[in-house]
Design an enzyme around this catalytic site. Sequence first.
Site, PDB file in Angstrom:
ATOM      1  N   HIS A   1       5.192  -0.633   6.535  1.00 30.07           N
ATOM      2  CA  HIS A   1       5.347  -1.595   7.629  1.00 30.07           C
ATOM      3  C   HIS A   1       6.814  -1.810   7.977  1.00 30.07           C
ATOM      4  O   HIS A   1       7.727  -1.415   7.242  1.00 30.07           O
ATOM      5  CB  HIS A   1       4.682  -2.928   7.271  1.00 30.07           C
ATOM      6  CG  HIS A   1       5.295  -3.667   6.125  1.00 30.07           C
ATOM      7  ND1 HIS A   1       6.448  -4.407   6.236  1.00 30.07           N
ATOM      8  CD2 HIS A   1       4.893  -3.786   4.834  1.00 30.07           C
ATOM      9  CE1 HIS A   1       6.739  -4.956   5.067  1.00 30.07           C
ATOM     10  NE2 HIS A   1       5.804  -4.593   4.199  1.00 30.07           N
TER      11      HIS A   1
ATOM     12  N   CYS B   1       4.505  -2.686  -1.142  1.00 35.51           N
ATOM     13  CA  CYS B   1       4.503  -2.104   0.198  1.00 35.51           C
ATOM     14  C   CYS B   1       5.755  -1.260   0.411  1.00 35.51           C
ATOM     15  O   CYS B   1       6.766  -1.443  -0.255  1.00 35.51           O
ATOM     16  CB  CYS B   1       4.429  -3.192   1.257  1.00 35.51           C
ATOM     17  SG  CYS B   1       2.806  -3.958   1.395  1.00 35.51           S
TER      18      CYS B   1
END
Length: 219
Positions: free
Chosen positions: A178, A194
């Site tokens: 992301h 992440c």
Amino acid sequence: MKTLATALVGILGVCALSTSPVLANPYDPFGSNAGDETYGDPAYAYGRATDDPYGYQGTVGQGVQAAPQAQVAPIPREIVAFNGNYKPGTVVVSTAERRLYFVMPNGEAIRYGVGVGRPGFTWSGVKTVTAKKEWPSWTPPAAMIARRPDLPRYMAGGVENPLGARAMYIGNTEYRIHGSNEPDTIGQAVSSGCIRMTNDDVTDLYERVKVGAKVVVLN
């Protein structure tokens, strides 16, 4: 007075001017010159920039945003020679290097700087991209709300959202590739698993990666 964005970044720190990749000298990303392998200041990794891997929960509504914020890329993306037995379209993340490779034909890849999991939150494996979202919304999980009851229960997508401009969801895990509204964390080990990129880089990658693409995460 801090803005909501500044406050959230300080709590969560979740995972440039738009430029095209430039050709770099031949480079083996998994050879002996593996790049920066230090974790930096532990206070930074565990305090100011600690995102949560859960993020997207179900199919909550997406915010509307015209374009990513311009950011100064701390690690410019570039086209490099790539020695690896992966098909074009594959995403390869080298956690030790803090680099992501998008494999292209003819033995080349686009190399991006990324932020990766802090100590204790790294992982490895082979997954696929199962979904893609523009300006993803964010719903803190119950465990995070229990730790920080002052957090919003839901945050629409947009420039203040810690997930940034784009998100690619990895397999059936809680992890994503992301964007970020904190570009200075790129190249650091700061997340809860992440893979974070600048908004400019994640937008570039988003246009290249297909749903179903293989994602290989290496330690």
